[in-house]
Scaffold this active site. Structure first.
Site, short mmCIF file in Angstrom:
data_model
loop_
_atom_site.label_atom_id
_atom_site.label_comp_id
_atom_site.label_asym_id
_atom_site.label_seq_id
_atom_site.Cartn_x
_atom_site.Cartn_y
_atom_site.Cartn_z
N LYS A 196 -32.21 -33.16 -45.64
CA LYS A 196 -33.20 -32.49 -44.93
C LYS A 196 -32.62 -31.75 -43.89
O LYS A 196 -33.30 -30.67 -43.90
CB LYS A 196 -34.24 -33.83 -44.42
N THR B 6 -29.72 -30.48 -43.79
CA THR B 6 -29.11 -28.96 -44.49
C THR B 6 -30.01 -28.25 -45.05
O THR B 6 -29.97 -27.00 -44.96
CB THR B 6 -28.33 -29.71 -45.56
N ARG C 133 -32.83 -32.13 -34.00
CA ARG C 133 -32.52 -33.05 -33.17
C ARG C 133 -30.92 -33.27 -32.88
O ARG C 133 -30.14 -32.94 -33.69
CB ARG C 133 -33.00 -34.34 -33.50
N LYS D 67 -24.20 -43.78 -40.61
CA LYS D 67 -24.87 -42.43 -40.95
C LYS D 67 -23.97 -41.12 -40.95
O LYS D 67 -23.73 -40.45 -42.10
CB LYS D 67 -25.97 -41.91 -40.11
N ALA E 281 -36.89 -42.16 -35.54
CA ALA E 281 -38.18 -41.98 -36.24
C ALA E 281 -38.81 -43.00 -36.93
O ALA E 281 -39.87 -43.05 -37.19
CB ALA E 281 -37.77 -40.89 -37.76
N PHE F 263 -36.55 -38.95 -41.21
CA PHE F 263 -36.65 -39.62 -42.19
C PHE F 263 -37.78 -39.22 -43.28
O PHE F 263 -37.78 -37.95 -43.42
CB PHE F 263 -37.34 -41.10 -41.92
N PHE G 111 -27.70 -30.44 -56.70
CA PHE G 111 -26.52 -31.02 -56.57
C PHE G 111 -25.83 -30.58 -57.85
O PHE G 111 -26.48 -30.43 -59.00
CB PHE G 111 -26.76 -32.57 -56.76
N TRP H 89 -26.61 -25.31 -49.90
CA TRP H 89 -25.30 -26.34 -49.60
C TRP H 89 -23.89 -25.72 -50.01
O TRP H 89 -23.23 -25.62 -49.37
CB TRP H 89 -25.45 -27.73 -50.13
#
Length: 558
Positions: free
Chosen positions: A73, A75, A96, A107, A275, A303, A383, A411
């Site tokens: 998210k 990225t 954030r 994480k 969140a 999230f 991906f 990405w």
């Protein structure tokens, strides 16, 4: 083809001096308070001068429920901001700040990834400009003043059994969840049970992210409930004369932080409430500042859309008078397969049937976001192992939901892999078709608000709360807090309170275990199921792999 790691890409970044980044937004150097060469705070005086400017378009990036397969998210948020700038639009990103707890826990970093990152990555994921430390200090100052007040005669008649203000620490430490304080004799005060939360769960964090300016910040801090008297009336922070000193500690932290992407585009990184415990969005002051300076502002909510987007709409937008023009829901083929029942180890094999089965989770989020009256587009975060047939299955499913899915390769390719999405998002935002509305009106009862979110967003069949919880909500309504929105605290991994229930469960019971009043932040927290406000470290924390190499560079953080 061998891909560079995120950290290798970040180290190779050709950063521009932060004054040059400020100039792209029209911020003169005298209004920037530099922290080194590549990050700075924007002065409150400059922010105040923007009040009469029109707002740009607001674009929210949200996602499906997170899975171990990864969604990307942040990225996507960074990539979309770069993509908009690449097609000639003036865009800014708002995300954030990262908490040390998750960074050293499980994480890892929170600055994007691949060729869609915000830099300086290491500083952002560590102490950055000290905002979280300031919040920790301000929060714990109030905690110290509560115990000190009791020690010196307890003029407010605080019932030490009903001190609701816990201490905080920006680290995952399960040993501090429940403690006994003030042991050691008369000189150390009156022994009582206490505990710690993680800093991002602090009401001070939520207030910093919702306050308009320093005056609003102090008013909100003063309205926080610290404890209750023996007659059960609340003791506010202002009753203890703590609000002024807390504001002083937060004076610099209140100013948004300006950094840049790998492609030298501006990004505000400010605030970071959890969140699943709080409202999970960057600060209102950063978002509003960006809207005055850029034609398009891309921001994210924490999230999945059931938590982050719902709270962005019902809390942040309601409180700040914001309205998104477009929402991007991020999904991956891998996560669709995992929602369709495929184990993480088997995600590499093509499985169109599992993709189709797992799309129910995505469909639920699309439907929910549309319920706020905002146009939706799906970003398929690409991906390398995704097959054409699997991508086609997601596109077809999304089309059947009355939305559009666009493949995003940011990405691997940066803005070049995001131009199609950027052009479509700009087109949607410019069309002005958003008819934003919140899920419930202010005047609805607190329990009814909880039930509305549970049934319309989560698709719960029922909500259970014992008489104590319902009586507490009625008491708060009688005290004048009935118009507040609700902030649902539940697992991020499922629409239900069972983190293992993937897909799109419905008809389940949602238990409300506890409710808490965040009177300063301006919402009522409903704790559903088992939610920890002080996480613990995993069996093998990321901290075990974080170190300095021979060149003095940080390894293992990202």
């Amino acid at each position: 083809m061998a891909f560079k790691t995120d950290i290798e890409i970040a180290r190779a970044a050709r950063k521009r001096p932060i004054q040059e980044i400020g100039e792209t937004l029209g911020i003169a150097s005298e209004h920037l308070l530099p922290y080194g060469h590549d990050k700075a705070k924007v002065s409150q005086a400059f922010i105040d001068s923007l009040a009469d400017r029109p707002d740009g378009k607001l674009i929210l990036v949200t996602a499906i429920n997170p899975t171990p397969a990864g969604e990307g998210k942040t990225t996507t948020t960074v990539g979309l901001g770069d993509g908009l700038n690449a097609i000639g639009r003036k865009a800014c990103i708002c995300i954030r700040e990262a908490s040390l707890g998750p960074n050293f826990g499980m994480k890892g970093g929170a600055a994007g990834g691949g060729y869609a990152q915000v830099v300086p990555m290491e500083e952002m994921n560590l102490h950055f400009t000290g905002d979280f430390h300031a919040i920790t200090s301000a929060h714990n100052l109030l905690a110290a003043m509560i115990d000190n007040h009791v020690y010196w005669g307890n003029e407010q008649d605080i019932d030490v059994r009903r001190v609701t203000w816990r201490r905080v620490l920006d680290m995952n430490d399960r040993a501090l969840r429940q403690i006994t304080a003030s042991l050691g004799g008369v000189a150390n005060g009156f022994p009582r049970e206490a505990g710690f939360d993680i800093t991002v769960a602090s009401e001070v964090m939520a207030i910093l992210c919702l306050a308009r300016d320093l005056a609003d910040l102090q008013e909100r801090l003063g309205a926080m409930i610290a404890a209750y008297r023996r007659d059960k009336t609340p003791v506010f922070a202002r009753d203890l004369k703590a609000d002024g000193a807390m504001t002083v500690l937060l004076k610099d932290a209140m100013q948004p932080n300006l950094v840049q992407t790998l492609e030298n585009n501006p990004a505000f990184v400010h605030g970071g409430p959890f969140a699943n415990i709080a409202h999970g969005c960057n600060s209102v002051i950063a978002t509003r500042t960006a809207l005055k300076l850029a034609d398009y502002v891309v921001t994210e909510a924490g999230f999945g859309a059931d938590l982050g987007a719902e709270k962005f709409m019902n809390i942040k937008c309601r409180k700040a008078g914001l309205a998104p023009d477009c929402v991007v829901v991020v999904a991956t083929v891998r996560a669709m397969k995992m929602n369709g029942g495929v184990a993480k180890a088997d995600l590499g094999a093509e499985n169109v049937a599992a993709v189709e089965a797992g799309c129910a989770n995505l469909g639920r989020h699309i439907e929910n976001v549309k319920g706020f009256g905002v146009p939706v587009v799906v970003g398929i975060n690409h991906f390398a192992g995704d097959t054409e047939a699997e991508i086609a299955a997601v596109r077809a499913y999304v089309a059947a939901q009355g939305a559009e899915a666009i493949l995003c390769r940011h990405w691997a390719e940066g803005s070049k892999g995001m131009t199609e999405m950027a052009a479509r998002v700009a087109e949607i935002a410019d069309a002005g078709t958003s008819a934003f509305r919140t899920l419930y009106p202010d005047e609805m009862g607190l329990m009814e608000k909880i039930e509305t979110v549970a049934k319309r967003i989560y698709r719960a069949g029922s909500v259970t709360a014992d008489a104590r919880v319902r009586a507490q909500l009625k008491d708060w309504e009688a005290q004048g807090y009935g118009a507040l929105p609700v902030c649902m605290a539940k697992t991020q991994y499922s629409f239900s309170t069972d983190p293992g229930a993937r897909g799109a469960p419905e008809g389940f019971d949602l238990p409300v275990r506890e409710v808490r009043l965040s009177a300063g932040a301006g919402f009522v927290v409903a704790i559903c199921g088992e939610i920890m406000t002080m996480p613990g470290l995993p069996r093998v924390p990321s901290a075990e792999s974080i170190r300095l190499n021979a060149q003095g560079q940080i390894e293992g953080l990202f």
